[in-house]
Every structure is written in C-alpha cells, then in structure tokens.
Design an enzyme around this catalytic site. Structure first.
Site, PDB file in Angstrom:
ATOM      1  N   HIS B 146      37.566  16.974 -24.147  1.00 17.47           N
ATOM      2  CA  HIS B 146      36.817  16.261 -23.124  1.00 17.47           C
ATOM      3  C   HIS B 146      35.941  15.180 -23.765  1.00 17.47           C
ATOM      4  O   HIS B 146      35.092  15.489 -24.586  1.00 17.47           O
ATOM      5  CB  HIS B 146      35.922  17.263 -22.372  1.00 17.47           C
ATOM      6  CG  HIS B 146      35.120  16.637 -21.282  1.00 17.47           C
ATOM      7  ND1 HIS B 146      33.760  16.805 -21.174  1.00 17.47           N
ATOM      8  CD2 HIS B 146      35.481  15.823 -20.251  1.00 17.47           C
ATOM      9  CE1 HIS B 146      33.315  16.153 -20.107  1.00 17.47           C
ATOM     10  NE2 HIS B 146      34.340  15.545 -19.542  1.00 17.47           N
ATOM     11  N   HIS B 170      35.116   9.596 -13.213  1.00 17.64           N
ATOM     12  CA  HIS B 170      36.186  10.569 -13.003  1.00 17.64           C
ATOM     13  C   HIS B 170      37.091  10.203 -11.824  1.00 17.64           C
ATOM     14  O   HIS B 170      38.164  10.787 -11.674  1.00 17.64           O
ATOM     15  CB  HIS B 170      35.600  11.970 -12.763  1.00 17.64           C
ATOM     16  CG  HIS B 170      34.931  12.561 -13.970  1.00 17.64           C
ATOM     17  ND1 HIS B 170      33.621  12.296 -14.289  1.00 17.64           N
ATOM     18  CD2 HIS B 170      35.393  13.404 -14.928  1.00 17.64           C
ATOM     19  CE1 HIS B 170      33.295  12.961 -15.399  1.00 17.64           C
ATOM     20  NE2 HIS B 170      34.354  13.634 -15.814  1.00 17.64           N
ATOM     21  N   ARG B 245      18.698   0.578 -16.381  1.00 18.23           N
ATOM     22  CA  ARG B 245      19.452   1.512 -17.210  1.00 18.23           C
ATOM     23  C   ARG B 245      19.145   2.917 -16.705  1.00 18.23           C
ATOM     24  O   ARG B 245      18.147   3.539 -17.099  1.00 18.23           O
ATOM     25  CB  ARG B 245      19.043   1.346 -18.676  1.00 18.23           C
ATOM     26  CG  ARG B 245      20.076   1.817 -19.718  1.00 18.23           C
ATOM     27  CD  ARG B 245      20.221   3.302 -19.739  1.00 18.23           C
ATOM     28  NE  ARG B 245      21.302   3.756 -20.621  1.00 18.23           N
ATOM     29  CZ  ARG B 245      22.368   4.435 -20.178  1.00 18.23           C
ATOM     30  NH1 ARG B 245      22.526   4.713 -18.898  1.00 18.23           N
ATOM     31  NH2 ARG B 245      23.263   4.862 -21.048  1.00 18.23           N
ATOM     32  N   CYS B 292      17.087  -1.744 -24.243  1.00 16.90           N
ATOM     33  CA  CYS B 292      18.028  -0.646 -24.381  1.00 16.90           C
ATOM     34  C   CYS B 292      18.558  -0.636 -25.812  1.00 16.90           C
ATOM     35  O   CYS B 292      18.832  -1.690 -26.394  1.00 16.90           O
ATOM     36  CB  CYS B 292      19.170  -0.839 -23.400  1.00 16.90           C
ATOM     37  SG  CYS B 292      20.417   0.454 -23.531  1.00 16.90           S
ATOM     38  N   TYR B 430      21.555   7.968 -28.993  1.00 17.68           N
ATOM     39  CA  TYR B 430      20.484   7.083 -29.412  1.00 17.68           C
ATOM     40  C   TYR B 430      20.054   7.331 -30.860  1.00 17.68           C
ATOM     41  O   TYR B 430      18.886   7.528 -31.163  1.00 17.68           O
ATOM     42  CB  TYR B 430      19.280   7.186 -28.460  1.00 17.68           C
ATOM     43  CG  TYR B 430      19.616   6.748 -27.061  1.00 17.68           C
ATOM     44  CD1 TYR B 430      20.087   5.459 -26.806  1.00 17.68           C
ATOM     45  CD2 TYR B 430      19.466   7.606 -25.977  1.00 17.68           C
ATOM     46  CE1 TYR B 430      20.407   5.055 -25.516  1.00 17.68           C
ATOM     47  CE2 TYR B 430      19.784   7.202 -24.683  1.00 17.68           C
ATOM     48  CZ  TYR B 430      20.244   5.927 -24.463  1.00 17.68           C
ATOM     49  OH  TYR B 430      20.559   5.533 -23.193  1.00 17.68           O
TER      50      TYR B 430
END
Lengths: 590, 590
Positions: B146, B170, B245, B292, B430
């Site tokens: 996955h 999905h 975000r 970001c 991150y």
C-alpha cells in the site's frame, strides 16, 4: 616562503588596484607576466593619476575619487595580513615620472626640518608628512593610493618605523623606492636622536614560540593553520596546533595587574581582576569550534584574486573553553532587562594595539551576549589549561557559533552600547558582498557584519593530489563539518564521482574510542563534527573527484561552486570542498 | 486537470515502488512508455512477491521485508496528498495471477460474513479484512504494497468507504480493480444496512469556498497555491490567495463552544475558551511568512520523481497574525523555568481528524515555544480579521521562522512533553534525506524533523517561457526571498546569463508606496522580502536564463542546483531558481 607568498600577493593586488581605476581590463593573467600585460593598458590611467601636480588639482581629485577610493581600500593593512601594492606602484611611478610636471630633485641638498614642522603636516589639507630614518617625506599624494587605506594617516606628522615594524609587509625594497620619491628634506639631528631613543624594537619580538608544524600565512602579525590531516585527527584540537589568527602583536599581560572593565551600563562601571573573574562567577565549560571568516579563502583566490590571507581549509579548530558567562558579568555590572530598550550591542576591546594605541575591537548583538542559551564566555582556560598567549591570555571572549573575529582575545574592556563597535574590523572588514561587487562599487554599509557563520565542511584526508592504490579497493575519506549559530550538523554527503552520486558519512562528536558527547539542546551545537566514510574505488576511474557537503538542522546546505559566492574579501568560502585523487594501478606481483 | 496530474503521479510512483524491490533498474523513462519498459524487467520480482501463497510464507516475507517496507511507505497517504500505485499494481497483478498457487475464484458464489467476523480480522497475524459496498476483502497481502503505508491498517476490520472519501485519490477505476482481486465474500445484508446508515457523506462537503484563481494541487484534502505573479505583487498576501495546505477536511468549529486544552504541566490542565484566549492575554501581532516544506517540489520532480504534492514556487505566503503568545499561555498554565529540566517539546493537536479520530499533530522545541523572542502565537486573526476556515478558524499556532507543518491549524490541544509529537507528520514525514537515500535505505529516525527552514528565493515574474520584446531594452525581474529561524534576508543576487554575472536586487519590506517596516531585531526577521531588479537585455542573447539566489544574515546561501539536494520526499527544494525568457526581435515599423 612567507616572503614569496607576499610577493605574489603584491603583484596580483597591484594589478587589481590599477585596473579598478582604469576599467581597461577585467581579468589578468599569470603573475609572472603581469607587469608586461598591464603596463601598456594602464598608461593613460597613470598619466591621469600622476599629472595632478598642484595641490588644488590634487584636492579636486581627492573630492571626486578619494573617499570612495580610500573607503574601498580601508582595512587591507590592518585587517587582512597586509597586502600592499608597491610592486605595481613602482612600475607606475617609473612611467609617471616622465609626465610629472615637476619631478622632485632627489640628489640636491634638501632642507632640514624640525619634528615640530613635520608634526604640523598631518592632514590632507595641510599636507601629510612623515619621517623615516631621518628623512622627511611629503606623502600627501600617496594617501589615496595606499593599499592599507587611510590607516596611513595615523602616521601623519610622525615616524613610519613603528608602523612598518608592526606590519612587516612594508619591509620590502619596493616600499623604500616608493618612499624615496616623496623625500622633501631631512629631520634635524637633534630630533632624530630623540626619535631613535623613543622607538622600540620589533613589536613582535615578544611573540610566543609556535609549533613548527603550523603552515604560516603571515609571520607579523602571526597567522597560521595546522596541516589538514593533523587537524582532522583530533576531535579536540590541541592548543599548540589550533589555528592562530592575530591582527597585531601578542600583548604581554601581567595576570596580577590585569583588569577587565565593563562600561556602558547606568551607574558605576565594573572592574574585575583576573582572580575576581575566576572566583566571583560560576565557571562554565563549553566545547566550541572557532572559524576564521577567511577559512578556505585560497579557493576563492583560484577563481579571482581576493584580498586577505591565503588560508587553506584549516582556519578552523575545536577546543574546550572555560570561564565566566558574559551574561553573569553583565548582570553583576548592573544590566537590567530594561536596558534592552536602548542597548543593542556588546563591544569588546582587546589589549593588543597598534602604535597609535588603537586596540583590536569587535561587537556582538546584545541578545546573543545576554541570552542564557548564548553561552558567551569570558574564557580563561582552553583545553583545561590557562589560555596560551596566542589565544588571548589571560582572558578572551568565546562567542560560540560566531565568526572568530568577534571572539576578542586579550580582553581589556566590555562596553554595552546602542551601537556596534566602530572598529575597522566591524565596520569595513568581515562582511560579505555579491560576486558582482568590486572595489569600485562596494558600499561597506550595505552588508551586515558577519556574526553567525554558514554551514561548512571540508575534506581533511586524502589531500588533493594524493595517490590511492588500486589494490586498496576502497578509499577512506575524512573531514570536519560545522555550522554557525548553534545549528547542529545533521548530515554530511560525500561523493567520489564529482557530485553525481552521494554516500552519507558517519558523524563523530568525540575523540576516537570515547563516548560521544551528549546531544546538544537546539541552537546550542557549538562544536564541529568530524566525519568519515569509506567508498569503493570505481572500477573504471583513474582519478576520483571527492566532494563533501554538509547539512545543518535548519537544513542549510553548502553551495555547489565557488564562483557564485566569490566576494572581494574572500570571506565565507563554503562551497562544496573538492579534492582530486589519482588511482595508481599496482604492479602485478609475480 | 487535477485528475490528470494524479494519473501521472501514479504511473511514475508505481514504477518506483517496484524498482525499489527489484533493484534491476535505477532510472526510468517517460511515463507513457512506462509499463512496457518495466514489465519485462520485473517479472522475477513479481513472481517472488506473489508466489508466497501460504500464510506461513507470507509471514516470513513480512518478517524479512515488511517492517522496513511499510516504514518506508508510511505517510504517503496521509501526509502528502496521497499518491498511490494502482496502475502498476494492476499490471503486476495480471502477471502474478499466472503464477499464483491458488487464484481466488471471483465468479463463484462467495460466502456471507457478519460484521463481527470481518472485525475479527484486523492484524497481519489474523489477516486484514475490510468491507466495501457490501463486499468483504482479505487484503492481508496488499498491506505491504500500500503506497500509503500502514495507515491502511486503520481500516482493518471495518469499511473502506469513509477512508476513501477522506483521500479522494482512491476514487479511481484502478483502485477498484485491485480491490476486486481480494474479494473473499459478501457482508450480511443486515450489517450492510447498519453500515450505510452510519456512514456519512463526503467529509469535504463542508469545506469552504475558495478563490478561483488558486492553482489546485489536490482537491481533497484541499491544497492550492496562488499564481506567482499575483503572489509577488503584494508584500502582505491577501488571505484568499494565501497558499492552502490542508491534510484533512476543514473542521467545523463553533466559536462559542471552542475549548483549547493545555496539558502536560504539573498540576491541573488549563482550558481556555476563545473569549478567554482573547481577553486574558495580551494581543500580539507579527508579520510572518509561512512556507510549506514542499514548496518548489516540482523542480525536484524534474530531476527524479518524488512523493508529494507537485507544488510550484508559491507554497509560501506572508501575512500579519494576531493572537496570544504561546509563552504567556504556557506560563498561565503553570510552566516554570524548572520544567525545562524534563520538558523538551511542545506538541500541538488540531481539530481536523480522519475517520479513526486521529488528529493532525506536530511539535516544536520547548525553547522556541517559551522564548520571549520566539514570538510563537496562538493566532486568532490573520491580516486583521478572524482566521479564515482554511487557515485554522478559530485558533491556529503561528511558529514564525518554522516550516508550515508545525503551524498547526484548528488548534485543539497543547501538550508540554519530554517527547516530540508521535504523529506521522513529525516522525515519518517532513524530514530531509541525502540524494543517495531511497525508499529501500531510508531510516526515518536518522533525520531530524524539519523545524527552521533554509534560505529560499524565487522569481515571481517573468514566468518561465515568457517573451520580452527587444525594444524594451531591459527586463524587470521580481521575486521573493525568505529564510527560516528569524534570519533576515540581506541580499538577493540576480543573473540574466545563467549565473555567470550577478546584479544585486533592491529589497522591499512593505507594500508599494508604504514606509518599510522597521528593521527586525536579530533572529526575529519573520517576514519575507520582495525584491526587484532591472537588467539590460544583452545585445547578442536570444534567450535569457534568469537566476536568483538569496543570502541571509548568517550568510547562508542557496545551493546552485537541484540534483544534489534531491530527496525522496521532495522537501527543502531551495536551489537557485531559474526561468528562461525569450527575446522577441520586434518587427521594424516603417
């Protein structure tokens, strides 16, 4: 060896000096061909510079060009190991003589002047006179051309010898030839005698003995770095090989009579003896790396000549430092949080001084000085012993995470102030500029004084040009990595193919075989990390280009190449470090 | 448009997923040829993966490969805009079927299971079963494959629909095809009915309206950036076009019943209403830029595909923020200096949550949170108005100088702790890695969570590919520059010849025509600077390569190129920004 290095510097610099004025050329070739290349191109410029015979003309030249010119040059002498331009000057002077309106008659009997008469000429308006070994010289016209900038005016009205003793670069035949052009008379015998009795001997004669392994970049003042492979061998650099960066002679300080003055705060100033500093305040110990702003300058010199000592990769070292916290001393001197309303900086003055009494000086932002986490020390021990003479005995400032230049040695005075230090080293030196900025366009006020340094790393072994045997099958690469501002090095990437592919090096924060030091709290990683990686020798390669680059915990990275960070002072040289290594195909054993 | 972008992501990612396992290839070609290129090379690998028919074999595979595999994949789904690998999976499955020991019969009548039976399969040991629209699926074997990592286990024993509604990626035909391979039965009619009444509609249905000018990178969750030329036009970014975000649906928070909990300190925990937060603590206002970690990721994708939203250069914006200081709130909650002995981090939990109730979470170092100069706000206003829903209404954390991901929105809970947030976004997302680190070798624990960001700049105009008329004679270049950790941008260098020569840009720290904001104190430069420079068009050039690079007051510089800072998550993309501009020779007017 040292002298030769200077010689090279002179020629290159002198070409630049002239080119800056003439704008006829922007690049220049190898050193030995320099004079020939430059001479024809600059004739018109030398004529312009030198045909201004009258003082009125001279002053209008000064008004038009002088300040910027002098500004641009300021600090060469004092801040950088003193590179001067006499070689070229001499060349120019020869040509200039042919067009000078009134060449000075050097052979005739010259008038006798008293010291008083000489002393009355100490400004551009009244003329700038100096004496040297009994001769009297009017150097007014030379002031704007002095590569050391207007520091030359400090000698105005007095004798040159003490200055030249201080900056040994003047001890060159060229320099005397230049000076002779300006002779206007003789000093009276009586005044000469007085002068000779007053003047001291070599101010560097009491400098300490140094370890012979050091590579000397400048003898007077003393500037030297250890061989990289020795540097990279110890997590804590032994004091004897810790890089030395002196701006002036090492002062002789008597610990018994030593006093540290803390000024600038409301109320009475605080004065501390060495004993009081050691006993009234808790003793703190930190491990901190110091790095000269000019570390790795030699790589910038390869792109285009810059001004400053030609440091290799070892103007950086790591030591333990013990002393009182500056914060504690400032609080004892009466600092209160309200003072942050007006105070912005803490200035430091060294006890090292030039013949005019000007001391080395620098400042740091108040918030670094007063912060509990800033860890700024008034250090009296290095690696567990009294500070060595070269490192500031009896007391120096250690400002961890901050460029070496602010870690003032032989500390005499601390001043809390609204302003930065006015010293040349704070205002006109140790600043970074764009690669497009040259000495004609530089505005020193446009850049901040360097404080925290950027991420840095270098390969200490193998050396550039080393050989590796093919039968070894692999190569072990070692180096150091450090970042300013207490930012911890979190990764070092190493490539053996010039940067195409990368391996992660193992980081070390202790001596071999010892436990690693505990992880520093955020923003307090003051010490470097050593690193090591072993890479297989690529089957096909005959030469490896080994490259390293480090990353700190703000994820700052080193720039790839030197050219785009080149700057006229050659500071902040932190591009990827590269060494080339040849693979030697072993002879087959029969 | 959005869907198409996903599609591209899938194919590329799927190739990588497979290649990681097989080690047969290290690079791959254009997308459309992907399947054909990969298929032959991977056959042996798919056989290995898929021939483990027995559960014993399966478990031994899991032991050998599972944890690292899953670890490496963790967080794709949740943290990054969810890129999945169904395209390739499908391809593999087709091949794999031919060698499977016991292919599942999809056409025959399948057994009926109760929800209770399904619920008993919620681990790798017991098997992992899920339901979807009344079908029952044993996806045990799929877990390790996955792309969203082991987050898939959150759905174990339950229904997929709420998760798929949360992560809209999905909703693809491929996904259903994969799922169908695992069908083992049908859910009882009774349990299906229950499920249908419980399950909610689209969790994103109450997301706010957004400005149509935004470039959407992902609709669910919503991630979008403004066009660069609009971004660069305002020193303060209007809230409507401030980059968005979101990791999860925007929660609906009633300001009247809103409570902020402060936990972890000795004694009782503190709970504050919105009104109390606004009235019990002084209101502070700062101007701060948020960026970001994935800003400019698209440039890394051009080097080699990474995982994450394909941000351009505008995942960065600047606003004013007003609120209570986190420091003040922590002190009110009982924080004492002694707590620094054990406390190291301050964790934040958002009110945005997935269907399992897992909230968005992150943490920052305690010293940043508690420092007077850290300026961390619990902000309730943005640009002088209540926070917009997309930016955390009613309360968010603003951690100036720190990566956007730690500026937790819709703040529900603050926890003072010895540990970092255990959230996926802190632990496995991150973070930055070496360009040599891939999904097979990555150890997430080896890198620190991104906090302060490195120096950054980009060109907002002209756009890449723009035309400039020759008759204009010059080109005006504009952009932004910012650095993390409160380090002030002190210079931006701009080149129009690909980096050979450089000009210094003019920096702006206010809106056009307004007074510049006062200079920030050291370490508190939270806001970006806009910059502008006008360069003459080179006479000969037909195309310009415009480049910018910024320098902060620690003299950190941007790296020259993208490849050496490439990392598998595509974060920290701060190489020189480059745009190419064509010069249009004007037609002569007669």
């Amino acid at each position: 060896m040292v002298m030769k290095r200077y010689q090279v510097g002179f020629n290159n610099i002198s070409a630049m000096l002239l080119l800056r004025r003439c704008h006829n050329l922007t690049r220049f070739g190898p050193l030995n061909t320099q004079r020939h290349l430059v001479a024809p191109a600059v004739t018109s410029c030398t004529v312009r510079l030198w045909s201004s015979g009258s003082s009125e003309d001279h002053r209008s030249y000064q008004r038009a060009h002088g300040p910027r010119w002098r500004h641009a040059l300021a600090g060469l002498l004092a801040g950088t190991g003193a590179v001067l331009a006499y070689g070229l000057y001499h060349n120019k002077a020869e040509q200039a003589d042919t067009v000078r309106v009134q060449p000075i008659e050097k052979t005739s009997a010259l008038p006798i002047f008293t010291q008083e008469e000489v002393t009355s000429h100490r400004s551009l308006e009244d003329g700038v006179w100096v004496t040297y070994k009994g001769g009297v010289y009017d150097i007014t016209e030379f002031v704007a051309m002095h590569p050391g900038g207007d520091k030359i005016l400090l000698a105005a009205g007095g004798d040159l010898e003490p200055f030249w003793a201080l900056y040994a670069v003047h001890n060159q035949e060229h320099v005397l030839e230049i000076l002779s052009e300006y002779k206007v008379g003789e000093l009276s015998a009586e005044d000469l005698k007085k002068q000779q009795t007053i003047e001291s001997s070599d101010p560097y004669s009491s400098d300490p003995k140094r370890h012979p392994v050091l590579h000397i970049n400048s003898l007077k003042p003393f500037n030297a770095e250890p061989p990289p492979e020795i540097l990279g061998d110890s997590y804590i650099t032994p004091s004897a090989i810790f890089f030395k960066r002196n701006h002036l002679p090492v002062p002789q300080v008597d610990p018994a009579s030593y006093k540290l003055h803390v000024d600038g705060l409301p109320g009475e100033s605080l004065t501390l003896s060495l004993e009081e500093l050691k006993t009234r305040f808790p003793k703190h110990t930190i491990t901190a790396t110091l790095q000269c702003a000019g570390n790795r300058r030699s790589e910038m010199n390869k792109v285009k000549q810059v001004k400053g000592l030609n440091w290799g990769i070892a103007a950086i070292s790591n030591a333990t430092w013990s002393g009182a916290k500056l914060r504690d001393v400032l609080l004892a001197a009466g600092y209160r949080p309200d003072d942050a309303q007006w105070a912005r900086h803490v200035q430091f003055e060294g006890l090292d001084k030039d013949v005019t009494g000007t001391t080395y000086g620098a400042s740091i932002p108040l918030n670094k000085a007063i912060s509990e986490e800033g860890d700024v020390l008034l250090a009296y021990e290095m690696n567990g012993e009294d500070l060595p003479a070269d490192h500031g005995y009896p007391v120096r400032v250690v400002v961890p995470g901050t460029v070496g230049a602010r870690n003032v040695k032989w500390l005499g005075k601390i001043i809390v102030s609204a302003d930065e230090s006015s010293s040349h080293w704070q205002q006109n030196d140790y600043k970074g500029f764009s690669p497009g900025t040259d000495w004609d366009t530089v505005d020193f006020k446009s850049a901040p004084a360097i404080q925290e340094l950027p991420i840095q790393s270098a390969i200490t072994t193998p050396a550039d040009g080393a050989m590796v045997n093919r039968s070894n099958e692999e190569v072990t690469v070692k180096g150091y990595a450090w970042s300013g501002g207490g930012r911890e090095v979190v990764r070092v990437d190493v490539s053996v193919d010039g940067g195409k592919t990368w391996q992660v090096a193992e980081l070390k924060s202790s001596e071999k075989g010892q436990e690693p030091e505990p992880s520093p709290s955020p923003g307090r990683a003051w010490a470097w990390k050593l690193w090591e990686v072993t890479a297989p020798l690529p089957a096909e390669a005959q030469e490896l280009e080994i490259v390293c680059k480090a990353v700190d915990n703000s994820y700052n990275m080193q720039p790839d190449t030197v050219s785009p960070i080149w700057n006229l002072r050659g500071v902040l040289s932190n591009a990827w470090h590269r060494v080339k290594v040849k693979i030697r195909e072993d002879e087959s054993e029969e």
